[in-house]
Write a protein that holds these residues in place. Structure first.
Motif, PDB file in Angstrom:
ATOM      1  N   ARG A  73      34.036  41.264  56.835  1.00 28.07           N
ATOM      2  CA  ARG A  73      34.670  41.033  56.157  1.00 28.07           C
ATOM      3  C   ARG A  73      34.447  40.360  54.315  1.00 28.07           C
ATOM      4  O   ARG A  73      34.974  40.685  53.480  1.00 28.07           O
ATOM      5  N   ASP A  74      33.274  40.196  54.605  1.00 30.17           N
ATOM      6  CA  ASP A  74      32.331  39.643  53.115  1.00 30.17           C
ATOM      7  C   ASP A  74      32.429  41.157  52.484  1.00 30.17           C
ATOM      8  O   ASP A  74      32.698  41.601  51.366  1.00 30.17           O
ATOM      9  N   ARG A  75      31.621  41.960  53.184  1.00 29.70           N
ATOM     10  CA  ARG A  75      31.468  43.165  51.906  1.00 29.70           C
ATOM     11  C   ARG A  75      32.859  44.332  51.861  1.00 29.70           C
ATOM     12  O   ARG A  75      33.003  44.102  50.629  1.00 29.70           O
ATOM     13  N   ILE A  76      33.893  43.792  52.743  1.00 25.68           N
ATOM     14  CA  ILE A  76      35.182  44.974  52.053  1.00 25.68           C
ATOM     15  C   ILE A  76      35.557  43.678  51.167  1.00 25.68           C
ATOM     16  O   ILE A  76      36.423  44.451  50.071  1.00 25.68           O
ATOM     17  N   MET A  77      35.882  42.307  51.383  1.00 24.90           N
ATOM     18  CA  MET A  77      36.055  41.539  49.857  1.00 24.90           C
ATOM     19  C   MET A  77      35.540  41.683  48.819  1.00 24.90           C
ATOM     20  O   MET A  77      36.433  41.801  47.118  1.00 24.90           O
ATOM     21  N   THR A  78      34.069  42.331  49.029  1.00 27.90           N
ATOM     22  CA  THR A  78      33.187  42.546  47.544  1.00 27.90           C
ATOM     23  C   THR A  78      33.666  43.730  47.350  1.00 27.90           C
ATOM     24  O   THR A  78      33.540  43.628  45.770  1.00 27.90           O
ATOM     25  N   ASP A  79      33.614  44.741  48.147  1.00 27.74           N
ATOM     26  CA  ASP A  79      35.058  46.319  47.555  1.00 27.74           C
ATOM     27  C   ASP A  79      36.639  45.802  47.030  1.00 27.74           C
ATOM     28  O   ASP A  79      36.111  46.571  46.051  1.00 27.74           O
ATOM     29  N   LEU A  80      36.997  44.987  47.100  1.00 26.48           N
ATOM     30  CA  LEU A  80      38.493  45.235  47.459  1.00 26.48           C
ATOM     31  C   LEU A  80      38.239  44.381  45.264  1.00 26.48           C
ATOM     32  O   LEU A  80      38.671  44.481  44.707  1.00 26.48           O
ATOM     33  N   ASP A  81      36.964  43.766  45.806  1.00 20.72           N
ATOM     34  CA  ASP A  81      37.127  42.845  44.445  1.00 20.72           C
ATOM     35  C   ASP A  81      36.745  43.790  42.647  1.00 20.72           C
ATOM     36  O   ASP A  81      37.279  43.281  42.011  1.00 20.72           O
ATOM     37  N   ALA A  82      35.842  44.913  42.916  1.00 18.73           N
ATOM     38  CA  ALA A  82      35.850  46.559  42.339  1.00 18.73           C
ATOM     39  C   ALA A  82      37.556  46.463  42.313  1.00 18.73           C
ATOM     40  O   ALA A  82      37.642  47.265  40.889  1.00 18.73           O
ATOM     41  N   ASP A  83      38.250  46.627  42.751  1.00 15.70           N
ATOM     42  CA  ASP A  83      39.869  47.412  42.381  1.00 15.70           C
ATOM     43  C   ASP A  83      40.494  46.543  41.571  1.00 15.70           C
ATOM     44  O   ASP A  83      41.499  46.319  41.088  1.00 15.70           O
ATOM     45  N   TRP A  84      40.494  44.777  42.068  1.00 16.45           N
ATOM     46  CA  TRP A  84      41.372  44.347  42.060  1.00 16.45           C
ATOM     47  C   TRP A  84      40.326  42.883  41.084  1.00 16.45           C
ATOM     48  O   TRP A  84      40.058  42.024  41.381  1.00 16.45           O
ATOM     49  N   THR A 130      33.152  36.878  45.399  1.00 19.80           N
ATOM     50  CA  THR A 130      32.509  35.078  44.843  1.00 19.80           C
ATOM     51  C   THR A 130      33.984  34.295  45.900  1.00 19.80           C
ATOM     52  O   THR A 130      32.357  34.143  47.265  1.00 19.80           O
ATOM     53  N   HIS A 131      34.570  34.523  46.212  1.00 22.05           N
ATOM     54  CA  HIS A 131      35.134  33.468  47.075  1.00 22.05           C
ATOM     55  C   HIS A 131      35.961  33.911  48.081  1.00 22.05           C
ATOM     56  O   HIS A 131      36.301  33.624  48.666  1.00 22.05           O
ATOM     57  N   LYS A 132      36.075  35.157  48.391  1.00 20.23           N
ATOM     58  CA  LYS A 132      36.470  35.632  49.434  1.00 20.23           C
ATOM     59  C   LYS A 132      37.899  35.935  50.044  1.00 20.23           C
ATOM     60  O   LYS A 132      37.821  35.845  51.098  1.00 20.23           O
ATOM     61  N   GLY A 133      38.709  35.749  49.036  1.00 16.88           N
ATOM     62  CA  GLY A 133      39.875  35.974  49.051  1.00 16.88           C
ATOM     63  C   GLY A 133      40.765  33.727  49.590  1.00 16.88           C
ATOM     64  O   GLY A 133      42.000  33.522  49.768  1.00 16.88           O
ATOM     65  N   TYR A 134      39.370  32.943  50.059  1.00 19.15           N
ATOM     66  CA  TYR A 134      39.948  31.483  50.280  1.00 19.15           C
ATOM     67  C   TYR A 134      40.625  31.131  49.056  1.00 19.15           C
ATOM     68  O   TYR A 134      39.757  31.461  47.650  1.00 19.15           O
ATOM     69  N   ILE A 135      40.876  30.310  49.006  1.00 19.33           N
ATOM     70  CA  ILE A 135      41.783  29.398  47.884  1.00 19.33           C
ATOM     71  C   ILE A 135      40.422  28.826  46.852  1.00 19.33           C
ATOM     72  O   ILE A 135      40.028  27.372  47.956  1.00 19.33           O
ATOM     73  N   THR A 136      40.105  28.761  46.146  1.00 24.10           N
ATOM     74  CA  THR A 136      39.086  27.696  45.506  1.00 24.10           C
ATOM     75  C   THR A 136      39.850  27.389  44.128  1.00 24.10           C
ATOM     76  O   THR A 136      40.679  28.222  43.796  1.00 24.10           O
ATOM     77  N   ASP A 137      39.343  26.499  43.230  1.00 20.98           N
ATOM     78  CA  ASP A 137      39.761  26.812  41.512  1.00 20.98           C
ATOM     79  C   ASP A 137      39.932  27.907  40.528  1.00 20.98           C
ATOM     80  O   ASP A 137      41.332  27.886  39.975  1.00 20.98           O
ATOM     81  N   VAL A 138      39.235  28.765  40.778  1.00 22.45           N
ATOM     82  CA  VAL A 138      39.228  29.898  39.943  1.00 22.45           C
ATOM     83  C   VAL A 138      40.587  30.629  40.581  1.00 22.45           C
ATOM     84  O   VAL A 138      41.290  31.971  40.184  1.00 22.45           O
ATOM     85  N   HIS A 139      40.469  31.018  41.714  1.00 22.35           N
ATOM     86  CA  HIS A 139      41.045  31.830  42.603  1.00 22.35           C
ATOM     87  C   HIS A 139      42.987  31.797  42.682  1.00 22.35           C
ATOM     88  O   HIS A 139      43.609  32.086  42.118  1.00 22.35           O
TER      89      HIS A 139
END
Length: 231
Positions: free
Chosen positions: A164-175, A182-191
């Motif tokens: 899943r971390d690899r998938i989210m890193t790939d999605l970061d390139a699109d969005w 960094t946060h892999k889709g979990y809620i952080t202040d940045v997210h």
């Protein structure tokens, strides 16, 4: 889900491989562990992993632990060893669209079932993390904090988390505006700040209240945590 065979006990100090040893003493083999990653995230897929480790030294994964307790580098090392040593392993991804359609609990159960079904070697027994999973077709046991006390569940958690971390890193390139890498889709202040500024991306889960609020579909300020809507 069933209990351990009559007469089986697992001591608290039995270590990470105690459950598998207890089952094997009763002739139960192969034993699969299954776990998921991403249930609490409000963006990206839900991923489930399943693993069957061999008995004896061949099945001992150096440094193996609950994936959440490992550093990224340690998880990658464990992942490589699990893939190399496992008798069978599988990973299943449930898209954010399917998570929205099914709801997170149903999607979670479905992901775990699919991961077990995809194993090249059908297990005789399945250990799950925390709660029972019906419909696996074989006996099993829900183990409290299973990803910390049962090796095959820990292995499954690493498979799911790394994938899943690899998938989210790939999605970061699109969005890139959301910093998924960094946060892999979990809620952080940045997210939360990105959601407030840009609204949801196409890979956010619209069942989550904070995402719906960012889209203007729910009243009130953005939530600090990702809470799935009851609607």
């Amino acid at each position: 889900m069933s209990a351990l065979p009559r007469g089986s006990t697992v001591r608290r100090d039995a270590g990470l491989y105690g459950y598998e040893r207890a089952l094997r003493r009763h002739g139960i083999e192969p034993i699969a562990g299954v776990d998921e990653a991403g249930r609490g995230a409000c963006a990206g897929p839900l991923v489930a992993g399943a693993a069957i480790l061999p008995p004896g030294k061949a099945g001992i994964i150096p440094g193996l632990a609950d994936s959440k307790l490992l550093t990224e580098k340690a998880r990658e090392r464990c992942y490589a060893q699990i893939v190399k040593r496992a008798v069978a392993w599988s990973v299943v991804s449930i898209s954010h669209e399917e998570c929205d359609r099914l709801g997170m609990h149903v999607a979670n159960i479905e992901a775990l079932r699919r991961a077990v079904a995809l194993l090249d070697l059908p297990p005789a027994y399945v250990l799950t993390d925390g709660f029972p999973v019906d419909g696996l077709g074989v006996p099993g046991l829900a183990v409290w904090k299973g990803d910390r006390v049962a090796a095959c569940i820990s292995a499954a958690s690493v498979l799911a988390k790394v994938t899943r971390d690899r998938i989210m890193t790939d999605l970061d390139a699109d969005w890139p505006a959301y910093d998924f890498k960094t946060h892999k889709g979990y809620i952080t202040d940045v997210h939360s700040a990105a959601l407030a500024e840009h609204g949801p991306s196409p890979v956010h889960r619209m069942r989550f209240v904070n995402v719906r609020r960012a889209a203007g579909l729910e009243p009130g300020p953005l939530a600090e945590t990702a809470i799935e809507s009851l609607s």
